[in-house]
Scaffold this active site. Structure first.
Site, PDB file in Angstrom:
ATOM      1  N   LYS A 189       0.927  -1.185   0.057  1.00  9.40           N
ATOM      2  CA  LYS A 189      -0.116  -0.026  -0.119  1.00  9.40           C
ATOM      3  C   LYS A 189       0.747   1.378   0.188  1.00  9.40           C
ATOM      4  O   LYS A 189       0.360   2.241  -0.381  1.00  9.40           O
ATOM      5  CB  LYS A 189      -0.927  -0.133   1.049  1.00  9.40           C
ATOM      6  N   THR A 246      -3.976   5.579   3.495  1.00  8.73           N
ATOM      7  CA  THR A 246      -2.519   6.251   2.964  1.00  8.73           C
ATOM      8  C   THR A 246      -2.969   6.610   1.606  1.00  8.73           C
ATOM      9  O   THR A 246      -1.921   7.618   1.132  1.00  8.73           O
ATOM     10  CB  THR A 246      -1.590   5.258   3.050  1.00  8.73           C
TER      11      THR A 246
END
Length: 327
Positions: A189, A246
């Site tokens: 990620k 994020t």
């Protein structure tokens, strides 16, 4: 197993935040910091330079002595992924047999392609490797804002004991045994967050951001399947949850790094002195994907930008001109 005494290795923002939440959970916490100046500041000022306005809980002791590991029931390893091996090599002689070592870094080691728990198993074979990951910012956790994460260990009882030890009114750990899935979600990620930041920095709009995050998740799922992750793990907190967080806010160092790249800053200055783990993970992720014949075009584009093999505009064009395919 009973976990009362916790050693946190790493006095940066995340290490300090995790020390806070363990103390709030009623544990006896020792915070180890390598840097003498920062250790002194934490001990005397009872505040992190990186988390201004957040006072350390009174029961947190600050030390520079790794021998404290001998007294710990569990150890949190809150150091950068590429420093994990060297810290463990120094720590290993002091660890008691069977001590859970919880890696809190989100990355993959350069050269070896090792995940963090694999490094733990190599450097401290007498310990019990575990991983903590999920959608969480240090500032939120340190201030006691509601946060949920995943703690995974191969032994379900160890994972459950760690979750209970870290649980507080505002910090909720879910326990799991899919260690690899949790590690893959946390590492991949960060690379995708850089891509999302580039989209924002280039001003490509909310529709493009949503498309990138969705297709990025498809890449994460393909990569995870190839390396043994369970789909339900990647769709949980440590996968999709962390990806959403994020890829959507400048609080993420990887997202902010991507924004700077999208605005035209060169990679060597875009980080602005802050650690963006995704920059280290991107080329490793690409090597590992190629080894399994897994397509990860977004991560590949990020790696190419970071290596100066493509400009940001060329990378965007390479993604937009890929052959049409079924979803």
């Amino acid at each position: 197993m009973s976990i009362q005494r916790i050693l946190v290795l790493g006095g940066g923002a995340w290490g300090t935040a995790l020390s806070q939440t363990c103390a709030r959970a009623g544990r006896d916490v020792t915070l180890w910091e390598f840097d003498a100046g920062n250790a002194q500041h934490l001990a005397e000022k009872r505040e992190s330079r990186l988390l201004p306005g957040v006072r350390l809980e009174d029961k947190i002791a600050v030390t520079r002595d790794l021998d404290e590991a001998a007294n710990a029931d569990a150890i949190l390893l809150v150091v950068p992924a590429q420093a994990m091996r060297s810290v463990l090599e120094a720590l290993s002689p002091a660890i008691k047999n069977g001590t859970p070592l919880v890696a809190c870094a989100k990355g993959i080691e350069h050269g070896t392609h090792k995940f963090m728990t694999e490094i733990v198993a190599e450097c401290a074979p007498e310990a019990m490797p575990a991983i903590l990951s999920g959608p969480s910012f240090a500032a939120d956790v340190a201030r006691g804002l509601p946060t949920a994460v995943t703690i995974a260990a191969a032994d379900a009882q160890i994972a459950r004991a760690l979750a209970h030890a870290f649980n507080s009114d505002t910090f909720r750990p879910y326990h799991a045994t899919d260690v690899r899935g949790v590690e893959i979600g946390g590492a991949a990620k960060n690379v995708l967050a850089i891509a999302s930041g580039i989209v924002t920095g280039r001003g490509l709009g909310a529709s493009a951001s949503a498309a990138l995050t969705t297709r990025g998740f498809a890449e994460l799922m393909r990569f995870g399947k190839a390396y043994g992750a369970r789909p339900e793990t990647l769709m949980g907190l440590s996968g999709l949850g962390d990806l959403i967080l994020t890829c959507s806010t400048p609080q993420s160092r990887n997202f902010s790094f991507g924004v700077a790249l999208g605005r035209g800053e060169p990679p060597d200055s875009a980080a602005h002195g802050k650690l963006a783990e995704g920059a280290f993970t991107a080329p490793v992720l690409l090597e590992m994907a190629r080894a399994k014949n897994v397509e990860i075009p977004i991560a590949e584009a990020v790696a190419a930008v970071l290596a100066d093999a493509l400009t940001v505009d060329e990378a965007i064009e390479s993604l937009l001109t890929r052959p049409l395919r079924a979803e």
